[in-house]
Design a protein around this motif. Structure first.
Motif, short mmCIF file in Angstrom:
data_model
loop_
_atom_site.label_atom_id
_atom_site.label_comp_id
_atom_site.label_asym_id
_atom_site.label_seq_id
_atom_site.Cartn_x
_atom_site.Cartn_y
_atom_site.Cartn_z
N VAL A 178 0.87 -1.18 0.00
CA VAL A 178 0.00 0.00 0.00
C VAL A 178 0.90 1.23 0.00
O VAL A 178 1.72 1.39 0.90
CB VAL A 178 -0.94 0.03 1.23
CG1 VAL A 178 -1.79 1.28 1.22
CG2 VAL A 178 -1.82 -1.21 1.25
N ALA A 208 -1.96 -0.97 -3.81
CA ALA A 208 -3.06 -0.04 -3.61
C ALA A 208 -2.47 1.31 -3.23
O ALA A 208 -1.31 1.40 -2.82
CB ALA A 208 -4.00 -0.52 -2.51
N PRO A 248 -3.59 -3.26 -9.44
CA PRO A 248 -4.34 -3.57 -8.22
C PRO A 248 -4.15 -4.99 -7.70
O PRO A 248 -4.44 -5.25 -6.53
CB PRO A 248 -5.81 -3.35 -8.62
CG PRO A 248 -5.82 -2.89 -10.01
CD PRO A 248 -4.44 -2.90 -10.55
N ARG A 301 -8.59 -4.17 0.81
CA ARG A 301 -9.15 -3.39 -0.28
C ARG A 301 -10.52 -3.98 -0.59
O ARG A 301 -10.65 -5.19 -0.80
CB ARG A 301 -8.26 -3.48 -1.51
CG ARG A 301 -8.72 -2.53 -2.57
CD ARG A 301 -7.88 -2.66 -3.81
NE ARG A 301 -8.35 -1.76 -4.82
CZ ARG A 301 -9.54 -1.80 -5.39
NH1 ARG A 301 -10.42 -2.68 -5.02
NH2 ARG A 301 -9.86 -0.93 -6.33
#
Length: 121
Positions: A43, A65, A61, A104
Protein backbone atom coordinates in the motif's frame (compact mmCIF):
# COMPACT_ATOMS: atom_id res chain seq x y z
CA UNK A 1 -13.56 5.60 -16.33
CA UNK A 2 -10.84 7.69 -17.98
CA UNK A 3 -8.22 6.08 -15.76
CA UNK A 4 -9.53 2.58 -16.56
CA UNK A 5 -9.41 3.34 -20.30
CA UNK A 6 -5.72 4.21 -19.91
CA UNK A 7 -5.00 1.33 -17.48
CA UNK A 8 -7.39 -1.63 -17.98
CA UNK A 9 -5.91 -3.39 -14.92
CA UNK A 10 -8.00 -1.01 -12.80
CA UNK A 11 -11.11 -2.91 -13.91
CA UNK A 12 -9.64 -6.04 -12.32
CA UNK A 13 -9.37 -4.18 -9.01
CA UNK A 14 -13.05 -3.24 -9.27
CA UNK A 15 -13.91 -6.95 -9.60
CA UNK A 16 -15.33 -6.40 -13.10
CA UNK A 17 -16.19 -9.89 -14.34
CA UNK A 18 -17.33 -8.93 -17.86
CA UNK A 19 -17.06 -6.01 -20.26
CA UNK A 20 -19.37 -4.97 -23.08
CA UNK A 21 -17.90 -4.47 -26.55
CA UNK A 22 -19.94 -1.53 -27.85
CA UNK A 23 -18.95 -2.29 -31.45
CA UNK A 24 -20.56 -5.73 -31.58
CA UNK A 25 -22.78 -5.73 -28.47
CA UNK A 26 -21.08 -8.83 -27.04
CA UNK A 27 -19.89 -9.41 -23.51
CA UNK A 28 -16.35 -10.62 -22.85
CA UNK A 29 -15.49 -12.34 -19.60
CA UNK A 30 -12.61 -11.00 -17.51
CA UNK A 31 -10.66 -13.91 -15.98
CA UNK A 32 -8.31 -11.43 -14.26
CA UNK A 33 -11.07 -9.93 -12.04
CA UNK A 34 -9.87 -9.73 -8.45
CA UNK A 35 -11.94 -10.72 -5.39
CA UNK A 36 -14.33 -8.18 -3.87
CA UNK A 37 -12.21 -8.09 -0.69
CA UNK A 38 -8.48 -8.77 -0.60
CA UNK A 39 -5.16 -7.51 0.78
CA UNK A 40 -2.76 -6.24 -1.89
CA UNK A 41 0.94 -6.88 -1.28
CA UNK A 42 1.86 -3.19 -0.95
CA UNK A 43 0.00 0.00 0.00
CA UNK A 44 1.52 3.29 -1.15
CA UNK A 45 0.73 6.41 0.87
CA UNK A 46 -0.02 9.65 -0.97
CA UNK A 47 -0.75 13.09 0.51
CA UNK A 48 -3.92 13.78 -1.47
CA UNK A 49 -6.41 13.02 -4.21
CA UNK A 50 -4.29 14.49 -7.04
CA UNK A 51 -1.34 12.24 -6.18
CA UNK A 52 -3.64 9.22 -5.91
CA UNK A 53 -5.16 9.98 -9.33
CA UNK A 54 -1.67 10.36 -10.82
CA UNK A 55 -0.75 6.82 -9.66
CA UNK A 56 -3.73 5.22 -11.44
CA UNK A 57 -1.98 5.21 -14.81
CA UNK A 58 0.51 2.54 -13.69
CA UNK A 59 -1.24 0.94 -10.71
CA UNK A 60 -1.53 -2.85 -10.70
CA UNK A 61 -4.34 -3.57 -8.22
CA UNK A 62 -3.38 -7.24 -8.04
CA UNK A 63 -0.18 -6.17 -6.26
CA UNK A 64 -0.67 -2.67 -4.89
CA UNK A 65 -3.06 -0.04 -3.61
CA UNK A 66 -2.87 3.70 -3.01
CA UNK A 67 -4.28 5.33 0.12
CA UNK A 68 -4.51 8.85 1.49
CA UNK A 69 -3.98 9.77 5.13
CA UNK A 70 -2.08 6.68 6.29
CA UNK A 71 1.53 5.55 6.43
CA UNK A 72 2.77 3.32 3.60
CA UNK A 73 2.45 -0.43 4.21
CA UNK A 74 5.26 -2.08 2.22
CA UNK A 75 4.40 -5.59 3.49
CA UNK A 76 0.61 -5.64 3.47
CA UNK A 77 -0.21 -8.96 1.78
CA UNK A 78 -0.66 -12.42 3.16
CA UNK A 79 -4.09 -12.03 4.75
CA UNK A 80 -6.68 -14.71 4.26
CA UNK A 81 -10.04 -13.13 3.46
CA UNK A 82 -13.44 -14.62 2.81
CA UNK A 83 -16.83 -13.06 2.33
CA UNK A 84 -19.21 -14.65 4.81
CA UNK A 85 -22.35 -12.84 3.74
CA UNK A 86 -23.81 -10.42 1.25
CA UNK A 87 -27.30 -9.00 1.33
CA UNK A 88 -28.46 -5.97 -0.60
CA UNK A 89 -25.88 -3.32 0.12
CA UNK A 90 -24.04 -5.03 2.98
CA UNK A 91 -21.00 -7.33 2.88
CA UNK A 92 -19.69 -9.38 5.77
CA UNK A 93 -16.11 -10.61 5.59
CA UNK A 94 -13.67 -12.35 7.89
CA UNK A 95 -9.94 -12.05 7.60
CA UNK A 96 -6.91 -13.46 9.34
CA UNK A 97 -3.46 -11.87 9.19
CA UNK A 98 -0.34 -11.99 11.30
CA UNK A 99 0.18 -8.21 11.00
CA UNK A 100 -1.84 -5.02 10.63
CA UNK A 101 -3.40 -5.20 7.18
CA UNK A 102 -5.30 -2.84 4.92
CA UNK A 103 -8.07 -4.68 3.09
CA UNK A 104 -9.15 -3.39 -0.28
CA UNK A 105 -12.90 -3.59 -0.85
CA UNK A 106 -14.15 -3.30 -4.45
CA UNK A 107 -17.40 -1.50 -3.66
CA UNK A 108 -18.00 1.94 -5.18
CA UNK A 109 -18.23 4.86 -2.78
CA UNK A 110 -21.58 6.47 -2.22
CA UNK A 111 -22.77 8.99 0.39
CA UNK A 112 -23.56 7.18 3.60
CA UNK A 113 -21.08 4.33 3.00
CA UNK A 114 -19.85 2.95 6.34
CA UNK A 115 -17.48 0.24 7.50
CA UNK A 116 -17.44 -1.62 10.79
CA UNK A 117 -14.75 -3.76 12.37
CA UNK A 118 -15.97 -5.93 15.23
CA UNK A 119 -19.17 -3.83 15.39
CA UNK A 120 -17.19 -0.57 15.72
CA UNK A 121 -17.59 2.11 13.01
Amino acid sequence: MEAAAANPKLLNGLAVTATLNSANGMFSTNPAALPRVYAPETVFAVPGRAEAAARLGTLDPAREAVAEGIAAIPRNGGARVRITGYQGDAYRARYQADHATLLRIAVPYFPGWQAEVDAVR
